[in-house]
Design an enzyme around this catalytic site. Structure first.
Site, mmCIF file in Angstrom:
data_model
loop_
_atom_site.group_PDB
_atom_site.id
_atom_site.type_symbol
_atom_site.label_atom_id
_atom_site.label_comp_id
_atom_site.label_asym_id
_atom_site.label_seq_id
_atom_site.Cartn_x
_atom_site.Cartn_y
_atom_site.Cartn_z
ATOM 1 N N ASP A 16 2.648 0.460 -1.292
ATOM 2 C CA ASP A 16 3.931 0.874 -0.736
ATOM 3 C C ASP A 16 4.277 -0.148 0.346
ATOM 4 O O ASP A 16 3.414 -0.907 0.795
ATOM 5 C CB ASP A 16 3.774 2.288 -0.154
ATOM 6 C CG ASP A 16 4.992 2.740 0.627
ATOM 7 O OD1 ASP A 16 6.112 2.557 0.124
ATOM 8 O OD2 ASP A 16 4.807 3.257 1.746
ATOM 9 N N ASP A 18 7.028 0.373 3.376
ATOM 10 C CA ASP A 18 7.297 0.921 4.706
ATOM 11 C C ASP A 18 6.132 1.762 5.208
ATOM 12 O O ASP A 18 5.700 2.695 4.538
ATOM 13 C CB ASP A 18 8.566 1.785 4.668
ATOM 14 C CG ASP A 18 9.789 0.955 4.307
ATOM 15 O OD1 ASP A 18 10.291 0.247 5.179
ATOM 16 O OD2 ASP A 18 10.214 1.007 3.130
ATOM 17 N N ASP A 313 1.515 5.606 2.573
ATOM 18 C CA ASP A 313 1.432 6.422 3.786
ATOM 19 C C ASP A 313 1.931 7.844 3.581
ATOM 20 O O ASP A 313 1.683 8.707 4.429
ATOM 21 C CB ASP A 313 2.257 5.780 4.905
ATOM 22 C CG ASP A 313 3.755 5.878 4.635
ATOM 23 O OD1 ASP A 313 4.460 6.576 5.380
ATOM 24 O OD2 ASP A 313 4.227 5.273 3.653
#
Length: 452
Positions: A16, A18, A313
């Site tokens: 991922d 961000d 996250d």
């Protein structure tokens, strides 16, 4: 399943973007995100101007793992068995007596078994990442404002305005058109909001590549914003690192949807051009699905079952769907592990860094909330003549259920050899086995907890 996990055993390493590869300066980005929504609500939807003023103390409300009941305006923190550990109406915390009266000792009305419960529905919203968290504070303050204005209003219908604010600030064309506050401000001063990747992480990515691993970037951010972030954190040659880049991936649907529901699209000048019946070669694409991606990975590796690990996250968008639908290994980036050990309460940014959106400096969102307590465990008030008992939170249970390992940042493992053997979370191990380099202090100090 083996007790250990090693990157060397993986054929494909996916990321991922961000809050995973790209770490944000949380006290700055939180204020920016909050303002992007608050200004929209006040200017476009007529909400109270008080929403625009935030004090540093207000930020203590932010805690990952909270759910907002969209109808009654209550925020709740769940235990691993679905009972409510703490709750607030707007920002006002419920006293233990009020909590018992409202929720009792039974499962929350929307709770279902792990796999069955979405993080987002028409009835509730879970806050599980740092883009979401400033919205939790804003929504709580909206509830406060409406309750005050309307003499104890009991049901709420403001969520449609929050969704309109998301659309205004973050729609696909917003970056190009300089809509809203968020993108123009990130473009103006990226260094204020973003941390560049340390050299150790850049070398580690190259090391993975040199070891013959296929590298993927799968982000729900749009291609223009993705490019700005990657050029800033990794350099202009970042595309050399990744075999496949997928933007506007619309996770978790990327993992859960059928190929017919979510085809890959070609891109030209950041605009989606043509839907593809299958994914035939590496490159940069938009949207898509894990099934067609995996078919391509089989071709690229020459293996029937290439082993994929995905770093992310968000439990909702990354970890749960990658494990549940695609059976990938998953590495959770959990910045609470940093806040737990690294940061002293008095630490703050130097004065010269202050600027335009400074008035309401946020506490780092990964540090402990006094209002909500630990992200990992909490106490259940004992009945008369009994002691309080400690239990795992629902968020903590999901970490050990769906993550292979959890780390504070990619930097934390970047200097380890690729064949380093991590202890993985598994039902036969202790609940703390998969945290690297250390479990949260509060779990280390309370190894034996009540599990229901």
């Amino acid at each position: 399943m083996a007790q250990h996990f090693s990157l060397a055993a993986c054929d494909v390493v996916g990321f991922d973007l961000d809050h995973t590869l790209c770490r944000y300066n949380l006290p700055e980005s939180a204020v920016l995100i909050y303002n992007s929504f608050a200004q929209f609500l006040v200017k476009e939807k007529g909400y109270d101007k008080e929403l625009l003023t935030v004090t540093p103390e207000d930020w203590d409300f932010c805690c990952k793992g909270l759910a907002l009941d969209l109808e009654d305006g209550n925020f709740i923190k769940l235990a691993d068995n679905g009972t409510v550990l703490r709750a607030s109406h707007g920002t006002n915390m419920m006293a233990p007596e009020a909590l018992v009266e409202e929720y009792g000792r039974k499962e929350w009305k929307h709770f279902m078994s792990d796999a069955g419960m979405a993080c987002r529905s028409g009835k509730y919203y879970f806050y599980d990442n740092y883009f979401d968290l400033p919205g939790a504070l804003l929504c709580a303050r909206v509830v406060d404002s409406l309750t005050k204005q309307n003499n104890g209003q009991k049901t709420f219908d403001f969520w449609k305005d929050i969704v309109a604010g998301i659309q205004h600030n973050y729609k696909m064309s917003a970056f190009k058109e300089n809509c809203g506050i968020y993108f123009p401000e990130i473009k103006r001063d990226p260094g204020r909001y973003l941390h560049t990747c340390p050299d150790s992480v850049k070398k580690w990515l190259q090391q993975l590549k040199n070891a013959g691993k296929i590298l993927l970037l799968i982000t729900s951010s749009h291609s223009d914003y993705c490019r700005l972030l990657c050029e800033y954190i990794l350099g202009n040659d970042f595309t050399d690192l990744f075999d496949i880049v997928i933007t506007n991936a619309l996770k978790p649907g990327f993992f859960s949807h059928l190929p017919s529901q979510r085809p890959f699209w070609t891109l030209e000048n950041d605009e989606e051009q043509e839907a593809l019946p299958s994914l035939d070669k590496p490159g940069w694409y938009s949207q898509g699905n894990a099934v067609h991606l995996y078919e391509l990975l089989k071709k690229m590796t020459g293996k029937n079952e290439p082993k994929v690990v995905y770093f992310g996250d968000s439990m909702h968008s990354d970890i749960f769907p990658a494990r549940h639908y695609s059976n990938w290994e998953t590495v959770l980036i959990l910045e609470e592990l940093r806040g737990d050990r690294d940061r002293k309460p008095e630490e703050s940014e130097p004065l010269e860094k202050k600027g335009k959106y400074e008035g309401s400096k946020a506490k780092p969102l990964n540090t402990l909330s006094k209002k909500w307590g630990s992200f990992f465990i909490d106490s259940v008030s004992g009945l008369e003549n009994t002691e309080d008992s400690l239990v795992y939170t629902w968020s903590c249970k999901r970490i050990s259920t769906y993550s292979t390992i959890a780390i504070p940042s990619i930097e934390a493992i970047a200097e380890l050899p690729l064949d380093y053997k991590f202890s993985r979370f598994s039902s036969s191990n202790s609940k703390t086995a998969g945290y690297y380099p250390n479990p949260p202090l509060i779990l280390s100090n309370n190894e034996t907890l009540t599990t229901k």
